[in-house]
Design a protein around this motif. Structure first.
Motif, PDB file in Angstrom:
ATOM      1  N   GLU A  13      49.715 -14.702 -17.075  1.00 47.20           N
ATOM      2  CA  GLU A  13      50.454 -15.710 -17.830  1.00 47.20           C
ATOM      3  C   GLU A  13      50.058 -15.707 -19.302  1.00 47.20           C
ATOM      4  OE1 GLU A  13      53.259 -19.063 -17.592  1.00 47.20           O
ATOM      5  OE2 GLU A  13      53.036 -16.924 -17.370  1.00 47.20           O
ATOM      6  N   LEU A  14      48.797 -15.425 -19.599  1.00 46.19           N
ATOM      7  CA  LEU A  14      48.371 -15.317 -20.998  1.00 46.19           C
ATOM      8  C   LEU A  14      49.221 -14.278 -21.728  1.00 46.19           C
ATOM      9  CD1 LEU A  14      44.711 -15.105 -22.309  1.00 46.19           C
ATOM     10  CD2 LEU A  14      46.449 -13.558 -23.166  1.00 46.19           C
ATOM     11  N   TRP A  15      49.372 -13.094 -21.122  1.00 51.49           N
ATOM     12  CA  TRP A  15      50.119 -12.034 -21.778  1.00 51.49           C
ATOM     13  C   TRP A  15      51.617 -12.314 -21.790  1.00 51.49           C
ATOM     14  CZ3 TRP A  15      47.973  -9.142 -25.088  1.00 51.49           C
ATOM     15  CH2 TRP A  15      46.647  -8.729 -24.935  1.00 51.49           C
ATOM     16  N   GLU A  16      52.122 -12.962 -20.744  1.00 53.22           N
ATOM     17  CA  GLU A  16      53.543 -13.303 -20.738  1.00 53.22           C
ATOM     18  C   GLU A  16      53.858 -14.313 -21.840  1.00 53.22           C
ATOM     19  OE1 GLU A  16      57.096 -15.472 -20.144  1.00 53.22           O
ATOM     20  OE2 GLU A  16      55.152 -16.375 -19.720  1.00 53.22           O
ATOM     21  N   ARG A  17      52.999 -15.317 -22.018  1.00 60.28           N
ATOM     22  CA  ARG A  17      53.202 -16.295 -23.091  1.00 60.28           C
ATOM     23  C   ARG A  17      52.977 -15.681 -24.464  1.00 60.28           C
ATOM     24  NH1 ARG A  17      56.596 -20.065 -21.981  1.00 60.28           N
ATOM     25  NH2 ARG A  17      57.380 -18.135 -21.068  1.00 60.28           N
ATOM     26  N   PHE A  18      52.057 -14.713 -24.558  1.00 58.79           N
ATOM     27  CA  PHE A  18      51.873 -13.959 -25.799  1.00 58.79           C
ATOM     28  C   PHE A  18      53.195 -13.312 -26.203  1.00 58.79           C
ATOM     29  CE2 PHE A  18      51.310  -9.915 -27.916  1.00 58.79           C
ATOM     30  CZ  PHE A  18      50.343 -10.135 -28.875  1.00 58.79           C
ATOM     31  N   SER A  19      53.840 -12.666 -25.233  1.00 53.77           N
ATOM     32  CA  SER A  19      55.091 -11.971 -25.532  1.00 53.77           C
ATOM     33  C   SER A  19      56.204 -12.958 -25.865  1.00 53.77           C
ATOM     34  CB  SER A  19      55.499 -11.075 -24.352  1.00 53.77           C
ATOM     35  OG  SER A  19      55.927 -11.844 -23.247  1.00 53.77           O
ATOM     36  N   PRO A  63      58.745 -20.045 -12.944  1.00 55.53           N
ATOM     37  CA  PRO A  63      58.586 -21.062 -11.906  1.00 55.53           C
ATOM     38  C   PRO A  63      57.710 -20.602 -10.753  1.00 55.53           C
ATOM     39  CG  PRO A  63      60.760 -20.082 -11.792  1.00 55.53           C
ATOM     40  CD  PRO A  63      60.134 -19.566 -13.041  1.00 55.53           C
ATOM     41  N   ASN A  64      57.618 -19.298 -10.559  1.00 54.24           N
ATOM     42  CA  ASN A  64      56.923 -18.790  -9.381  1.00 54.24           C
ATOM     43  C   ASN A  64      55.448 -18.525  -9.623  1.00 54.24           C
ATOM     44  OD1 ASN A  64      59.287 -18.633  -7.587  1.00 54.24           O
ATOM     45  ND2 ASN A  64      60.020 -17.225  -9.149  1.00 54.24           N
ATOM     46  N   ILE A  65      55.082 -18.146 -10.826  1.00 48.05           N
ATOM     47  CA  ILE A  65      53.662 -17.969 -11.106  1.00 48.05           C
ATOM     48  C   ILE A  65      52.955 -19.315 -11.079  1.00 48.05           C
ATOM     49  CG2 ILE A  65      53.790 -18.134 -13.635  1.00 48.05           C
ATOM     50  CD1 ILE A  65      51.794 -15.785 -13.738  1.00 48.05           C
ATOM     51  N   SER A  66      53.657 -20.376 -11.446  1.00 45.00           N
ATOM     52  CA  SER A  66      53.069 -21.711 -11.418  1.00 45.00           C
ATOM     53  C   SER A  66      52.776 -22.164  -9.988  1.00 45.00           C
ATOM     54  CB  SER A  66      54.014 -22.712 -12.089  1.00 45.00           C
ATOM     55  OG  SER A  66      54.336 -22.292 -13.384  1.00 45.00           O
ATOM     56  N   ALA A  84      41.241 -28.803 -11.911  1.00 49.16           N
ATOM     57  CA  ALA A  84      40.427 -27.995 -12.824  1.00 49.16           C
ATOM     58  C   ALA A  84      40.972 -26.567 -12.924  1.00 49.16           C
ATOM     59  CB  ALA A  84      38.976 -27.980 -12.352  1.00 49.16           C
ATOM     60  N   GLY A  85      41.479 -26.059 -11.807  1.00 51.50           N
ATOM     61  CA  GLY A  85      42.079 -24.728 -11.826  1.00 51.50           C
ATOM     62  C   GLY A  85      43.297 -24.682 -12.713  1.00 51.50           C
ATOM     63  N   TYR A  86      44.128 -25.731 -12.663  1.00 52.49           N
ATOM     64  CA  TYR A  86      45.295 -25.780 -13.541  1.00 52.49           C
ATOM     65  C   TYR A  86      44.884 -25.876 -15.006  1.00 52.49           C
ATOM     66  CZ  TYR A  86      49.320 -25.913 -10.414  1.00 52.49           C
ATOM     67  OH  TYR A  86      50.319 -25.564  -9.546  1.00 52.49           O
ATOM     68  N   VAL A  87      43.790 -26.585 -15.278  1.00 50.30           N
ATOM     69  CA  VAL A  87      43.316 -26.681 -16.659  1.00 50.30           C
ATOM     70  C   VAL A  87      42.989 -25.285 -17.198  1.00 50.30           C
ATOM     71  CG1 VAL A  87      41.441 -27.479 -18.141  1.00 50.30           C
ATOM     72  CG2 VAL A  87      42.483 -29.042 -16.498  1.00 50.30           C
ATOM     73  N   LEU A  88      42.284 -24.479 -16.392  1.00 51.25           N
ATOM     74  CA  LEU A  88      41.983 -23.112 -16.819  1.00 51.25           C
ATOM     75  C   LEU A  88      43.263 -22.298 -17.009  1.00 51.25           C
ATOM     76  CD1 LEU A  88      38.871 -22.143 -14.635  1.00 51.25           C
ATOM     77  CD2 LEU A  88      38.962 -22.354 -17.130  1.00 51.25           C
ATOM     78  N   TYR A  89      44.185 -22.467 -16.095  1.00 53.79           N
ATOM     79  CA  TYR A  89      45.464 -21.752 -16.182  1.00 53.79           C
ATOM     80  C   TYR A  89      46.196 -22.105 -17.474  1.00 53.79           C
ATOM     81  CZ  TYR A  89      50.326 -20.664 -14.836  1.00 53.79           C
ATOM     82  OH  TYR A  89      51.626 -20.204 -14.791  1.00 53.79           O
ATOM     83  N   TYR A  90      46.202 -23.388 -17.837  1.00 48.62           N
ATOM     84  CA  TYR A  90      46.882 -23.811 -19.058  1.00 48.62           C
ATOM     85  C   TYR A  90      46.168 -23.318 -20.308  1.00 48.62           C
ATOM     86  CZ  TYR A  90      49.242 -26.718 -15.701  1.00 48.62           C
ATOM     87  OH  TYR A  90      49.939 -27.144 -14.602  1.00 48.62           O
ATOM     88  N   ASP A 133      56.060 -25.004 -18.555  1.00 52.01           N
ATOM     89  CA  ASP A 133      57.413 -24.891 -19.113  1.00 52.01           C
ATOM     90  C   ASP A 133      58.470 -24.999 -18.030  1.00 52.01           C
ATOM     91  OD1 ASP A 133      57.451 -22.557 -21.843  1.00 52.01           O
ATOM     92  OD2 ASP A 133      56.872 -24.593 -21.697  1.00 52.01           O
ATOM     93  N   GLU A 134      58.191 -24.433 -16.873  1.00 55.55           N
ATOM     94  CA  GLU A 134      59.164 -24.353 -15.814  1.00 55.55           C
ATOM     95  C   GLU A 134      58.664 -25.113 -14.582  1.00 55.55           C
ATOM     96  OE1 GLU A 134      60.599 -22.296 -18.767  1.00 55.55           O
ATOM     97  OE2 GLU A 134      58.701 -21.715 -17.986  1.00 55.55           O
ATOM     98  N   PRO A 135      59.449 -25.195 -13.483  1.00 56.93           N
ATOM     99  CA  PRO A 135      59.069 -26.019 -12.342  1.00 56.93           C
ATOM    100  C   PRO A 135      57.643 -25.812 -11.907  1.00 56.93           C
ATOM    101  CG  PRO A 135      61.272 -25.182 -12.012  1.00 56.93           C
ATOM    102  CD  PRO A 135      60.762 -24.560 -13.287  1.00 56.93           C
ATOM    103  N   GLY A 136      56.909 -26.877 -11.791  1.00 57.71           N
ATOM    104  CA  GLY A 136      55.519 -26.867 -11.417  1.00 57.71           C
ATOM    105  C   GLY A 136      54.904 -28.116 -11.959  1.00 57.71           C
ATOM    106  N   ALA A 137      53.846 -28.006 -12.724  1.00 51.48           N
ATOM    107  CA  ALA A 137      53.244 -29.188 -13.329  1.00 51.48           C
ATOM    108  C   ALA A 137      53.703 -29.291 -14.768  1.00 51.48           C
ATOM    109  CB  ALA A 137      51.740 -29.121 -13.229  1.00 51.48           C
ATOM    110  N   TYR A 138      52.973 -28.681 -15.716  1.00 53.24           N
ATOM    111  CA  TYR A 138      53.454 -28.756 -17.091  1.00 53.24           C
ATOM    112  C   TYR A 138      52.652 -27.844 -17.985  1.00 53.24           C
ATOM    113  CZ  TYR A 138      55.391 -30.613 -21.267  1.00 53.24           C
ATOM    114  OH  TYR A 138      56.039 -30.734 -22.456  1.00 53.24           O
ATOM    115  N   GLU A 139      53.273 -27.192 -18.891  1.00 51.73           N
ATOM    116  CA  GLU A 139      52.579 -26.271 -19.794  1.00 51.73           C
ATOM    117  C   GLU A 139      52.737 -26.732 -21.214  1.00 51.73           C
ATOM    118  OE1 GLU A 139      53.573 -22.857 -22.593  1.00 51.73           O
ATOM    119  OE2 GLU A 139      54.735 -22.913 -20.778  1.00 51.73           O
TER     120      GLU A 139
END
Length: 530
Positions: free
Chosen positions: A29-35, A139-142, A158-164, A516-522
């Motif tokens: 997700e880091l690289w996808e958001r980078f792009s 939506p699916n990676i989330s 806490a895992g979501y915090v790291l993901y964000y 950004d997409e279905p899940g929690a929030y980015e």
């Protein structure tokens, strides 16, 4: 996922004390958001740049309308993307296919710079590919993140915090890298960097995919009797996507004419009509209780509020991006700073202030002082208005033909970000808690419909800040400030009524994670942006 396998995943401590699969999703997700954010930072600037400078030479209203259509498309594509993963591909395959399509889109955007494809073909086909790919991936990676924590609880949070953090790190780095490549090597090198970022994410994902376990490897079983319906929807999705490409080709060949401004305006009417029909259908559903209906009314208010908020917030990639390019002094120690760098401010502020807001809501909640949902929306609009207040001043200072210090944009993005943290994660969390259970997924989808509507409105609003009417900028910013103030007052007045109507005192809103997409929030713009 079996219980034993879930237990094994939960017991792995190889990525900051979390399941090792989180590392896969973090870096993918880091690289996808980078792009995504790297390319997005270039988008409007590229469209309005003169052809002699390597751009497309569009006027400001056309460029910002296309920008609004593109960003709205990303949100709308998440809805069929989630369905295809559930019914056809499985989440893990949807992430893989989506990433490949996104990388292809960025490559197609870059190809004209190397003489391999026509400029307009590369641009529009690349955008369509990115929209389709993002709809599959986001939506699916989330959802995969949550499945690493079958036990739920604080460890999952806490895992979501790291993901964000990974999301916002990518969103921070993308505009920096792509922006500096753009001014030093050319537009298409910036687009190529975005492609390299997504390809890096795909490599990381594939090499470590086995750490995700079995969740999402296969689609959900089709219920008996639904096989024909699933096949029909699948076929309709493929045909619809093919038609979009066909229409684009016909327009590029001059067979048909598409006016981006008119298309954006019609799209607004369509989304509003769909939302009205949906909410109306829910409200007349006799199976809902009185409390559920009242809560739907609250959700309608939040839907409208979110769409209006995004229409202002999403000026970041369009009108504010152009303001940075044209009217802001951007030289530091003799080095030209790209306008795209300002697009990195929002994710940077998120990384700094999100933990503070999280702690603030929790501590206020312990003292029974946590602001209600509509009150937090009012706070969000208040800060959005303050941010545009700084732009009102900055716009007044450029009337003599000069440039202003970056301070004005720094302050604008700061207050827009803190406003976002008050409104956006709270709105998504509230949607998940107030939605009738029988309409849960559809209500979550409507939240992203609201984000799409806001992005369309943002593109149309940005067109009002054309370089041809600079003298009108102060008055337009003043009107936005007044509008934000009016919405703030409206939510303040409505707060006691909405709280009573839907028993909001029983709903906690201390969840400040985002996607950004279905899940929690980015956070990071949509999206995020949403």
């Amino acid at each position: 996922m079996s219980n034993s396998q879930a237990g094994n995943l939960a017991g792995q401590k190889t990525f900051f004390g979390h399941p090792v699969g989180l590392g896969n999703l973090f870096f993918t997700e880091l690289w996808e958001r980078f792009s995504y954010y790297g390319m997005r930072a270039l988008l409007v600037l590229f469209m309005v740049a003169a052809v002699s400078e390597g751009g497309l030479g569009f006027d400001d209203p056309t460029a910002t309308a296309i920008y609004g259509l593109y960003t709205a498309g990303v949100y709308l594509a998440a809805l069929p993307g989630g369905w295809l993963a559930d019914r056809i591909y499985g989440q893990q395959n949807a992430i893989w296919y989506g990433g490949i399509i996104i990388a292809a889109g960025h490559l197609v955007l870059a190809l004209p710079g190397f003489g391999l494809i026509g400029e307009h073909y590369g641009f529009f086909m690349g955008l369509i590919l990115i929209v389709v790919g993002t709809g599959l991936l986001k939506p699916n990676i989330s959802s995969c993140v949550g499945e690493l924590y079958p036990e739920g609880g604080a460890r999952r949070d806490a895992g979501y915090v790291l993901y964000y953090m990974g999301i916002n790190l990518g969103a921070f780095l993308g505009p920096l890298v792509c922006g500096f490549l753009r001014i030093n090597m050319g537009w298409h090198w910036g687009f190529a960097a975005a492609a390299v970022g997504m390809i890096a994410g795909l490599i990381v994902y594939r090499l470590t995919q086995h750490h995700l376990g079995d969740f999402g490897k296969l689609p959900n079983p089709v219920k008996p009797g639904d096989e024909g319906k699933v096949k029909a929807v699948k076929l309709a999705t493929y045909i619809g996507t093919g038609l979009i490409f066909l229409i684009a080709v016909l327009a590029l060949e001059g067979v048909i004419t598409i006016d981006a401004l008119s298309l954006s305006q019609y799209s607004v009417f369509v989304i509003v009509a769909v939302a009205a029909l949906f909410f109306g259908r829910v409200l007349i559903d006799k199976s809902l209780t009185g409390l559920e209906r009242r809560r739907v009314v609250v959700l309608i208010a939040l839907f409208i509020g979110a769409a209006l908020f995004w229409s202002g917030f999403e000026q970041a990639g369009s009108s504010l991006n152009l303001f940075a390019e044209r009217y802001t002094a951007r030289e530091l120690l003799g080095i030209a700073i790209p306008a795209e760098v300002f697009q990195s401010l929002n994710p940077l502020y998120i990384l700094i202030f999100a933990p503070f807001f999280s702690a603030l809501w929790i501590n206020l909640g312990r003292r029974n002082l946590d602001p209600s949902i509509p009150l937090k929306f009012a706070l969000g609009f208040l800060q959005l208005g303050i941010g545009f207040g700084f732009m009102w001043i900055a716009a007044s200072l450029i009337q003599d033909g000069g440039q202003v210090l970056p301070t004005w944009l720094l302050l604008t993005y700061l207050f827009h970000t803190t406003g976002e943290l008050c409104l956006s994660p709270i709105g998504l969390s509230a949607t998940s808690k107030l939605a009738p259970r029988s309409y849960y997924s559809q209500m979550m989808g409507m939240w992203f419909f609201g984000a799409a509507l806001g992005n369309l409105l943002a593109g149309l609003l940005a067109g009002e800040f054309s370089g041809e009417n600079v003298a009108e900028f102060p008055e337009r910013y003043r009107q936005i400030v007044i509008f934000c103030g009016a919405v703030t007052v409206a939510f303040l007045i409505a707060t006691p009524f909405l709280k009573k109507m839907a028993a909001l005192d029983q709903v906690k809103t201390d969840d400040v994670t985002r996607e950004d997409e279905p899940g929690a929030y980015e956070a990071g713009g949509p999206t995020a942006k949403p």
